[in-house]
Design a protein around this motif. Structure first.
Motif, PDB file in Angstrom:
ATOM      1  N   ARG A  29      -1.158  -6.703  -0.504  1.00  0.00           N
ATOM      2  CA  ARG A  29      -0.183  -5.514  -0.414  1.00  0.00           C
ATOM      3  C   ARG A  29      -1.196  -4.451   0.171  1.00  0.00           C
ATOM      4  O   ARG A  29      -0.538  -3.553   0.683  1.00  0.00           O
ATOM      5  N   ASP A  30      -2.523  -4.380  -0.352  1.00  0.00           N
ATOM      6  CA  ASP A  30      -3.418  -3.346  -0.107  1.00  0.00           C
ATOM      7  C   ASP A  30      -3.536  -3.043   1.731  1.00  0.00           C
ATOM      8  O   ASP A  30      -3.907  -2.193   2.057  1.00  0.00           O
ATOM      9  N   PHE A  31      -3.165  -4.251   2.199  1.00  0.00           N
ATOM     10  CA  PHE A  31      -2.965  -4.052   3.675  1.00  0.00           C
ATOM     11  C   PHE A  31      -1.771  -4.056   4.333  1.00  0.00           C
ATOM     12  O   PHE A  31      -1.677  -3.385   5.333  1.00  0.00           O
ATOM     13  N   VAL A  32      -0.680  -4.482   3.938  1.00  0.00           N
ATOM     14  CA  VAL A  32       0.588  -4.498   4.489  1.00  0.00           C
ATOM     15  C   VAL A  32       1.546  -3.311   4.021  1.00  0.00           C
ATOM     16  O   VAL A  32       2.306  -3.007   4.899  1.00  0.00           O
ATOM     17  N   GLU A  33       1.320  -2.778   2.841  1.00  0.00           N
ATOM     18  CA  GLU A  33       2.099  -1.922   2.338  1.00  0.00           C
ATOM     19  C   GLU A  33       1.482  -0.354   2.014  1.00  0.00           C
ATOM     20  O   GLU A  33       0.377  -0.391   2.215  1.00  0.00           O
ATOM     21  N   PRO A  34       2.391   0.615   2.357  1.00  0.00           N
ATOM     22  CA  PRO A  34       1.995   2.059   2.279  1.00  0.00           C
ATOM     23  C   PRO A  34       1.312   2.118   1.132  1.00  0.00           C
ATOM     24  O   PRO A  34       1.468   1.668  -0.039  1.00  0.00           O
ATOM     25  N   GLY A  35       0.304   2.933   0.956  1.00  0.00           N
ATOM     26  CA  GLY A  35      -0.420   3.519  -0.276  1.00  0.00           C
ATOM     27  C   GLY A  35      -1.699   2.591  -0.450  1.00  0.00           C
ATOM     28  O   GLY A  35      -2.526   2.832  -1.649  1.00  0.00           O
ATOM     29  N   GLY A  36      -1.864   1.798   0.412  1.00  0.00           N
ATOM     30  CA  GLY A  36      -3.038   0.594   0.032  1.00  0.00           C
ATOM     31  C   GLY A  36      -4.266   1.064   0.638  1.00  0.00           C
ATOM     32  O   GLY A  36      -4.365   2.066   1.424  1.00  0.00           O
ATOM     33  N   PRO A  93     -13.051   7.590   4.899  1.00  0.00           N
ATOM     34  CA  PRO A  93     -11.348   7.356   4.439  1.00  0.00           C
ATOM     35  C   PRO A  93     -10.848   8.190   3.412  1.00  0.00           C
ATOM     36  O   PRO A  93     -11.483   9.002   2.628  1.00  0.00           O
ATOM     37  N   ALA A  94      -9.312   8.295   3.423  1.00  0.00           N
ATOM     38  CA  ALA A  94      -8.684   9.089   2.405  1.00  0.00           C
ATOM     39  C   ALA A  94      -9.204   8.706   0.938  1.00  0.00           C
ATOM     40  O   ALA A  94      -9.282   9.601   0.157  1.00  0.00           O
ATOM     41  N   PRO A 102      -1.717   4.731  -5.214  1.00  0.00           N
ATOM     42  CA  PRO A 102      -0.412   4.397  -5.961  1.00  0.00           C
ATOM     43  C   PRO A 102      -0.217   2.834  -6.279  1.00  0.00           C
ATOM     44  O   PRO A 102       0.565   2.639  -7.339  1.00  0.00           O
ATOM     45  N   MET A 103      -1.141   1.881  -5.927  1.00  0.00           N
ATOM     46  CA  MET A 103      -0.878   0.457  -6.258  1.00  0.00           C
ATOM     47  C   MET A 103      -2.136   0.240  -6.910  1.00  0.00           C
ATOM     48  O   MET A 103      -2.545  -1.145  -6.872  1.00  0.00           O
ATOM     49  N   GLY A 104      -2.694   0.943  -7.876  1.00  0.00           N
ATOM     50  CA  GLY A 104      -4.025   0.643  -8.517  1.00  0.00           C
ATOM     51  C   GLY A 104      -5.009   1.130  -7.797  1.00  0.00           C
ATOM     52  O   GLY A 104      -5.212   1.670  -6.852  1.00  0.00           O
ATOM     53  N   ARG A 105      -6.245   0.450  -8.279  1.00  0.00           N
ATOM     54  CA  ARG A 105      -7.563   0.754  -7.655  1.00  0.00           C
ATOM     55  C   ARG A 105      -7.725  -0.087  -6.445  1.00  0.00           C
ATOM     56  O   ARG A 105      -7.357  -1.374  -6.364  1.00  0.00           O
ATOM     57  N   LEU A 106      -8.177   0.483  -5.402  1.00  0.00           N
ATOM     58  CA  LEU A 106      -8.131  -0.071  -4.061  1.00  0.00           C
ATOM     59  C   LEU A 106      -8.998  -1.378  -4.179  1.00  0.00           C
ATOM     60  O   LEU A 106     -10.168  -1.206  -4.345  1.00  0.00           O
ATOM     61  N   LEU A 107      -8.412  -2.508  -3.498  1.00  0.00           N
ATOM     62  CA  LEU A 107      -9.194  -3.922  -3.526  1.00  0.00           C
ATOM     63  C   LEU A 107     -10.063  -4.326  -4.565  1.00  0.00           C
ATOM     64  O   LEU A 107     -10.761  -5.040  -4.373  1.00  0.00           O
ATOM     65  N   VAL A 108      -9.405  -3.998  -5.710  1.00  0.00           N
ATOM     66  CA  VAL A 108      -9.987  -4.442  -7.114  1.00  0.00           C
ATOM     67  C   VAL A 108      -9.188  -5.412  -7.594  1.00  0.00           C
ATOM     68  O   VAL A 108      -7.827  -5.281  -7.759  1.00  0.00           O
TER      69      VAL A 108
END
Ligand code: C5J
Length: 228
Positions: A29-36, A93-94, A102-108
């Protein structure tokens, strides 16, 4: 069962049933969905969705035959001990790896955004490799997993073509694996990079491996059933 010939570039790929794993790279999801993570880097993530349906078709074909499936996730421990500062601090990066989004901590690991997209969710028994690098062999048990199962051939799908897919294919090629990339089942935020990567892989007699269309792969697999 004899090898299955798949029409491919630069010449047909001989797929040995039972010794060929499907490797799905970082369809998270972190690569494919918005907010990741991908979006935080400023990318148009909608471009990656195109790979999900074709990757699912391959996944179903592998599952139907009971052949090995490997999912990878680019991911880090919650304390980021496996994330080199050079990786976390690169660019503007932002949000950075480990920052809350929005989907939790990035790539964690363990965060919703780190999970594989629902359409491709791993089944019990399928291998999931958490990889801190771009390549799936770096700092992971992948080589041992493949050797334990006698796997010699790898069919690749996933994102992004020129980063984690290409890096892993090159690592695999150097380790002696025969690698095939399925064109519709991989995507990039930069379509021109996808095209260039495929051209690089198949150049010079297949210096990194082979590339084939989805229908060529699925058609060859179906045809091999009637030949049984
Ligand atoms: C990137 C990946 N592009 N999975 N990761 O940072 O390709």
């Amino acid at each position: 069962m004899s090898d299955i010939p798949i029409p491919a570039r630069p010449y047909p790929y001989a797929l040995p049933p039972g010794r060929c794993a499907l490797v799905l790279i970082d369809l998270q999801r972190d690569f494919v969905e918005p907010g990741g993570f991908g979006a935080a880097l400023g990318n148009d993530v909608s471009l990656l969705g195109a790979a999900v349906g074709p990757a699912r078709a391959l996944l179903q074909a592998w599952r139907a035959r009971g052949w090995p499936v490997i999912h990878t996730r680019e991911s880090h421990a919650p304390d980021l001990s496996d994330c080199p500062p050079a990786k976390r601090e690169r660019g503007q990066p932002a949000l950075r790896i480990g920052d809350p989004g929005p989907m939790g901590r990035l790539l964690v690991r363990g965060e919703p955004g780190c999970e594989i997209v629902p359409a491709l969710a791993p089944l019990p028994g399928e291998t999931v490799i958490d990889k801190p690098g771009k390549g799936a062999f770096h700092a992971t048990p992948l080589q041992a997993v493949l050797q334990a199962q006698g796997i010699t051939h790898l069919v690749f799908a996933g994102v992004t073509t020129e980063v984690c897919v290409q890096t892993t294919m090159r690592e695999a090629n150097d380790r002696g694996y025969e690698c095939l990339l399925v064109e519709e089942a991989t995507a990039s935020y930069f379509p021109e990079f996808k095209a260039a990567t495929i051209a690089m892989i198949v150049a010079q007699g297949g210096i990194v491996g082979w590339a084939a269309g989805l229908n060529a792969v699925l058609g060859a697999l179906e045809g091999s059933k009637s030949a049984d």
